[in-house]
Structures are given as structure tokens and as C-alpha cells.
Design a protein around this motif. Structure first.
Motif, mmCIF file in Angstrom:
data_model
loop_
_atom_site.group_PDB
_atom_site.id
_atom_site.type_symbol
_atom_site.label_atom_id
_atom_site.label_comp_id
_atom_site.label_asym_id
_atom_site.label_seq_id
_atom_site.Cartn_x
_atom_site.Cartn_y
_atom_site.Cartn_z
ATOM 1 N N ASN A 81 0.838 -1.192 0.000
ATOM 2 C CA ASN A 81 0.000 0.000 0.000
ATOM 3 C C ASN A 81 0.881 1.255 0.000
ATOM 4 O OD1 ASN A 81 -1.776 2.081 0.602
ATOM 5 N ND2 ASN A 81 -3.075 0.787 1.887
ATOM 6 N N SER A 82 1.083 1.829 -1.182
ATOM 7 C CA SER A 82 1.949 3.007 -1.294
ATOM 8 C C SER A 82 1.320 4.236 -0.634
ATOM 9 C CB SER A 82 2.289 3.294 -2.754
ATOM 10 O OG SER A 82 1.119 3.571 -3.477
ATOM 11 N N GLU A 83 -0.017 4.316 -0.634
ATOM 12 C CA GLU A 83 -0.689 5.442 0.040
ATOM 13 C C GLU A 83 -0.391 5.414 1.535
ATOM 14 O OE1 GLU A 83 -4.840 6.604 -0.567
ATOM 15 O OE2 GLU A 83 -4.756 5.413 -2.415
ATOM 16 N N TYR A 84 -0.392 4.216 2.113
ATOM 17 C CA TYR A 84 -0.114 4.068 3.536
ATOM 18 C C TYR A 84 1.327 4.503 3.834
ATOM 19 C CZ TYR A 84 0.597 1.843 8.088
ATOM 20 O OH TYR A 84 0.892 1.608 9.398
ATOM 21 N N GLU A 85 2.256 4.059 3.004
ATOM 22 C CA GLU A 85 3.665 4.433 3.197
ATOM 23 C C GLU A 85 3.855 5.943 3.071
ATOM 24 O OE1 GLU A 85 6.145 2.554 4.326
ATOM 25 O OE2 GLU A 85 4.673 0.953 4.476
ATOM 26 N N ALA A 86 3.198 6.540 2.086
ATOM 27 C CA ALA A 86 3.309 7.990 1.880
ATOM 28 C C ALA A 86 2.713 8.746 3.066
ATOM 29 C CB ALA A 86 2.612 8.397 0.587
ATOM 30 N N ALA A 87 1.590 8.260 3.581
ATOM 31 C CA ALA A 87 0.954 8.913 4.728
ATOM 32 C C ALA A 87 1.826 8.798 5.974
ATOM 33 C CB ALA A 87 -0.430 8.311 4.978
ATOM 34 N N LYS A 88 2.442 7.633 6.167
ATOM 35 C CA LYS A 88 3.348 7.440 7.314
ATOM 36 C C LYS A 88 4.569 8.359 7.190
ATOM 37 C CE LYS A 88 3.390 4.563 10.175
ATOM 38 N NZ LYS A 88 3.028 4.654 11.584
ATOM 39 N N GLU A 89 5.081 8.504 5.970
ATOM 40 C CA GLU A 89 6.239 9.366 5.739
ATOM 41 C C GLU A 89 5.871 10.834 5.990
ATOM 42 O OE1 GLU A 89 9.055 10.369 1.991
ATOM 43 O OE2 GLU A 89 8.624 8.233 2.314
ATOM 44 N N ALA A 90 4.688 11.241 5.536
ATOM 45 C CA ALA A 90 4.224 12.614 5.760
ATOM 46 C C ALA A 90 4.054 12.884 7.256
ATOM 47 C CB ALA A 90 2.916 12.858 5.023
ATOM 48 N N GLN A 91 3.539 11.882 7.976
ATOM 49 C CA GLN A 91 3.372 12.044 9.420
ATOM 50 C C GLN A 91 4.735 12.168 10.111
ATOM 51 O OE1 GLN A 91 2.065 8.692 11.835
ATOM 52 N NE2 GLN A 91 0.737 10.071 13.010
ATOM 53 N N ALA A 92 5.694 11.380 9.698
ATOM 54 C CA ALA A 92 7.037 11.454 10.295
ATOM 55 C C ALA A 92 7.660 12.827 10.035
ATOM 56 C CB ALA A 92 7.926 10.350 9.726
ATOM 57 N N HIS A 93 7.462 13.347 8.823
ATOM 58 C CA HIS A 93 7.978 14.679 8.484
ATOM 59 C C HIS A 93 7.312 15.747 9.360
ATOM 60 C CE1 HIS A 93 9.710 17.845 6.047
ATOM 61 N NE2 HIS A 93 8.504 18.358 5.886
ATOM 62 N N LEU A 94 5.997 15.622 9.540
ATOM 63 C CA LEU A 94 5.246 16.557 10.373
ATOM 64 C C LEU A 94 5.733 16.512 11.820
ATOM 65 C CD1 LEU A 94 2.861 18.528 10.788
ATOM 66 C CD2 LEU A 94 1.417 16.522 11.189
ATOM 67 N N GLU A 95 5.910 15.315 12.357
ATOM 68 C CA GLU A 95 6.379 15.177 13.736
ATOM 69 C C GLU A 95 7.782 15.767 13.907
ATOM 70 O OE1 GLU A 95 4.567 14.371 16.356
ATOM 71 O OE2 GLU A 95 2.869 14.042 15.023
ATOM 72 N N SER A 96 8.605 15.605 12.894
ATOM 73 C CA SER A 96 9.943 16.187 12.926
ATOM 74 C C SER A 96 9.857 17.710 12.984
ATOM 75 C CB SER A 96 10.730 15.741 11.695
ATOM 76 O OG SER A 96 11.964 16.397 11.641
ATOM 77 N N LYS A 97 8.971 18.273 12.173
ATOM 78 C CA LYS A 97 8.788 19.727 12.151
ATOM 79 C C LYS A 97 8.253 20.224 13.496
ATOM 80 C CE LYS A 97 7.083 23.355 9.140
ATOM 81 N NZ LYS A 97 6.413 23.683 7.893
ATOM 82 N N ILE A 98 7.307 19.495 14.080
ATOM 83 C CA ILE A 98 6.761 19.867 15.391
ATOM 84 C C ILE A 98 7.865 19.848 16.442
ATOM 85 C CG2 ILE A 98 5.273 19.036 17.272
ATOM 86 C CD1 ILE A 98 3.218 18.249 15.067
ATOM 87 N N ASN A 99 8.680 18.805 16.436
ATOM 88 C CA ASN A 99 9.772 18.719 17.408
ATOM 89 C C ASN A 99 10.789 19.842 17.220
ATOM 90 O OD1 ASN A 99 8.739 16.491 18.750
ATOM 91 N ND2 ASN A 99 9.746 15.050 17.384
ATOM 92 N N GLN A 100 11.057 20.191 15.964
ATOM 93 C CA GLN A 100 11.987 21.281 15.673
ATOM 94 C C GLN A 100 11.429 22.606 16.215
ATOM 95 O OE1 GLN A 100 12.622 21.864 11.483
ATOM 96 N NE2 GLN A 100 14.385 23.184 11.794
ATOM 97 N N LEU A 101 10.142 22.856 16.002
ATOM 98 C CA LEU A 101 9.510 24.075 16.517
ATOM 99 C C LEU A 101 9.554 24.117 18.045
ATOM 100 C CD1 LEU A 101 6.334 24.722 14.338
ATOM 101 C CD2 LEU A 101 8.213 26.294 14.761
ATOM 102 N N LYS A 102 9.257 22.981 18.670
ATOM 103 C CA LYS A 102 9.311 22.925 20.135
ATOM 104 C C LYS A 102 10.712 23.246 20.642
ATOM 105 C CE LYS A 102 5.527 19.731 21.100
ATOM 106 N NZ LYS A 102 5.155 18.397 21.576
ATOM 107 N N GLN A 103 11.721 22.745 19.947
ATOM 108 C CA GLN A 103 13.113 23.020 20.312
ATOM 109 C C GLN A 103 13.409 24.511 20.182
ATOM 110 O OE1 GLN A 103 15.258 20.633 21.394
ATOM 111 N NE2 GLN A 103 16.923 22.075 21.695
#
Length: 155
Positions: free
Chosen positions: A43-65
Motif C-alpha cells: 500500500n503506497s498510500e499508507y507508506e506515503a501517509a506514514k512518511e508525511a506524518q514522520a515529516h510533520l512530527e519532525s517539524k513539530i519537534n523542531q519548533l518545540k526546540q
């Protein structure tokens, strides 16, 4: 530690709230929707969604820092004797007589369209601690430019 204006700090907080309150639920919903489409191994949609979520979480953590390390500068206590962070500097390019005005800000607040340059840029570094009337040579990617500081105010 990153020095910034109250306005810059408030923008970081607003962006963090938007990412956590709007974008994070969207990412979770996209994963759930993709998961419902069947076999996850193909399921490539699932992989893409998981990757987008990981990118988002990284951005959130960067902002918190950034928020954690932020040091808000009280602009009422800034001096206009010499160039420093949050200084608004009017200068003349001595080669072509062009006038420029920049406010020196933290990296997260930099926005060239608004006339805000990062304290990390060569121009800002070259101007720091100089006074009105000083002529400074700044090395930029295109070579060396010579600037004269005309006015310093609080950005």
C-alpha cells in the motif's frame, strides 16, 4: 539560545498550535484511510501517509526546540548606538549608491520580502557592532561589497 522578537516568538507558538491542532489530525486521518484500503505491505498510500506524518512530527519537534531555546529580546532596552540583533539598519551600497534597509533578526524570523535578514547572513555579520557613519566591507557570494551605515533604529 536564539534571540528573537516577541512577534517572532508568537509566530512560532501559532505555527506549533496549527501543526498540532490541524495538521496532526489530518495526518492521522490519512493513515487510517490508507490502512482501510487493504494489504499494508503493498500500500503506497499508507507508506506515503506514514512518511508525511514522520515529516510533520519532525517539524513539530523542531519548533518545540526553537521555542524552548528562544530568548525574547526586550526592544525597549535596545540601543541604537551600534548594530545588534533587532536593529533596523539603513545603509548605502558605496559601489552603486543604492539605499537598503534591513532589520537583523533570528534565523526563524528572517523574511527578505519584509526586509528581515538572519543574523547568520554575511551582511548582518559584517554590520554587527558597527556605528552610524561606519563603512564596512562585507564578503558575499558575489564578492565584496562596501556599505556605509546611514541610520540605526530599533526594528
Amino acid at each position: 539560545m536564539a534571540y528573537m522578537s516577541q512577534e517572532g516568538y508568537d509566530k512560532l507558538i501559532a505555527e506549533l498550535k496549527r501543526l498540532e491542532g490541524v495538521e496532526r489530525p489530518k495526518a492521522s486521518a490519512a493513515i487510517a484511510e490508507a490502512r482501510d484500503k487493504g494489504d499494508l505491505s503493498e500500500n503506497s498510500e499508507y507508506e506515503a501517509a506514514k512518511e508525511a506524518q514522520a515529516h510533520l512530527e519532525s517539524k513539530i519537534n523542531q519548533l518545540k526546540q526553537q521555542i524552548t531555546e528562544a530568548k525574547i529580546v526586550d526592544t525597549s532596552r535596545l540601543s541604537t548606538d551600534s548594530v545588534q540583533i533587532l536593529s533596523k539598519v539603513e545603509m548605502t551600497n558605496l559601489a552603486n549608491k543604492a539605499r537598503m534597509t534591513y532589520t537583523i533578526v533570528s534565523e526563524s524570523e528572517a523574511n527578505l520580502r519584509e526586509g528581515k535578514i538572519s543574523i547568520q547572513t554575511p551582511i548582518a555579520q559584517g554590520l554587527l557592532n558597527h556605528k552610524v557613519g561606519d563603512e564596512v566591507e562585507v564578503t558575499i557570494p558575489r564578492g565584496v561589497i562596501k556599505l556605509r551605515i546611514e541610520k540605526i533604529s530599533v526594528g
